[in-house]
Design a protein around this motif. Sequence first.
Motif, PDB file in Angstrom:
ATOM      1  N   ASN A   1       0.826  -1.213   0.000  1.00 30.60           N
ATOM      2  CA  ASN A   1       0.000   0.000   0.000  1.00 30.60           C
ATOM      3  C   ASN A   1       0.858   1.258   0.000  1.00 30.60           C
ATOM      4  O   ASN A   1       0.537   2.237  -0.676  1.00 30.60           O
ATOM      5  CB  ASN A   1      -0.917  -0.003   1.224  1.00 30.60           C
ATOM      6  N   LEU A   2       1.934   1.241   0.775  1.00 25.07           N
ATOM      7  CA  LEU A   2       2.794   2.427   0.821  1.00 25.07           C
ATOM      8  C   LEU A   2       3.453   2.676  -0.536  1.00 25.07           C
ATOM      9  O   LEU A   2       3.516   3.828  -1.008  1.00 25.07           O
ATOM     10  CB  LEU A   2       3.857   2.258   1.908  1.00 25.07           C
ATOM     11  N   ILE A   3       3.953   1.628  -1.165  1.00 30.52           N
ATOM     12  CA  ILE A   3       4.587   1.787  -2.477  1.00 30.52           C
ATOM     13  C   ILE A   3       3.562   2.229  -3.521  1.00 30.52           C
ATOM     14  O   ILE A   3       3.813   3.130  -4.339  1.00 30.52           O
ATOM     15  CB  ILE A   3       5.270   0.481  -2.902  1.00 30.52           C
ATOM     16  N   GLU A   4       2.381   1.601  -3.524  1.00 33.97           N
ATOM     17  CA  GLU A   4       1.338   1.970  -4.485  1.00 33.97           C
ATOM     18  C   GLU A   4       0.923   3.422  -4.321  1.00 33.97           C
ATOM     19  O   GLU A   4       0.758   4.149  -5.316  1.00 33.97           O
ATOM     20  CB  GLU A   4       0.132   1.052  -4.315  1.00 33.97           C
ATOM     21  N   ASN A   5       0.727   3.871  -3.085  1.00 29.05           N
ATOM     22  CA  ASN A   5       0.358   5.265  -2.865  1.00 29.05           C
ATOM     23  C   ASN A   5       1.452   6.215  -3.334  1.00 29.05           C
ATOM     24  O   ASN A   5       1.180   7.263  -3.929  1.00 29.05           O
ATOM     25  CB  ASN A   5       0.076   5.508  -1.384  1.00 29.05           C
TER      26      ASN A   5
END
Length: 391
Positions: free
Chosen positions: A279-283
């Motif tokens: 989620n952090l990378i995607e955001n």
Amino acid sequence: MSRRVRPTLRLRLTLLNGVLLVGAGAILVLLAWLLVRDALRPTDELLPGTTVLLSDGGRMDAAEWQRRLVDAASGELLAKGLVALLAISVVGVAGAYAVAGRALRPLHQVTATAQRLGEATLDQRIGYSGADDEVAELAKTFDAMLDRIASAFEAQKRFVANASHELRTPLAVMRTEIEVTLSDDDADAAEYRRMATVVRDASERANGLVDALLVLARSEAQAGRQLGRRTECDLSAGTANALSAMRREVERIGLRVQTSLKPAPVVGDPGLLDRLAGNLIENAVRYNHLHGRLWVRTGTDGERSWLVVGNTGFEVDQADVPGLFEPFRRGGRERTGARGSGLGLSIVRAVCTAHGGTVRVIAQPGGGLEVTVTLPSADAPAVNGAVAATG
């Protein structure tokens, strides 16, 4: 059948006060009776055989006269003392009952308020304005609890409304595309192929939202108690996999990626931790801009392991950062129509809480965010409870 008297707190306090009052009064009457009997002994200093002259002219042995005097005085004292004790006890018990009722009135207000509580009455409060005592503290605590319940209820209503909206949108898109295409008698294979592509994309969006909701619910259910799965894993490995999965998107928008993936051992649920990193990378990729920057670091100091994900992008006010952790908030904005479900940081916070860690978000001066996740190291004892920090 007679109704049984409930042993209420007011009744128990009244009975206790009555027992103490009657007991104290009985002791005082007994002491007075003993003192009178001991004090009325003047003949002890007279010689034996001494007589006393009575008012009727007769004479009586002094000892006999003393005995009668003591008996009469003691009897009168005892009779009047018992009557006074009875009167004082009745008045005292009645007064105690009234005082206890007045003192416990806020408790009745708490009960009445709790009984009236419902979806439409969560704004009601006790509003106690009496003495600053334990009852006032209880009333204030109850009002504060109602404030928290009302806030949680409103947040839940917003969550359900947003989730319904997010799910309704792709379903409406699919239905519209299907109806429009089927109603077109001249639709060819290309049109049907276009319709199928739109339906596929909308179904993928709905499926991703459902998956995100399930992960969020699973993470929040783990918070405050033992994780269902506890396996030693490395944050750097999950982060590397997340970067690999987003490689095409990174190349498409021309991001410059800087990584420093050192070992970051933790103990927890591998699936949830992988979703946290993902989620952090995607955001960081989704809310970046063309030819922007993305930096990722992992490491440990033996006690704590960390994951830092930073990105360039549009500017975010630091005061708006706490709102990013709310479900269905994208970049501090609510349901903007941007890509993604708006559950990314909500899931990150829930996973951190479940693993006893912290998440810290700092708005970058030139735009973008830097998110730091800190979790207990695999070599450190696990601690439940996490905090979402900003600044």
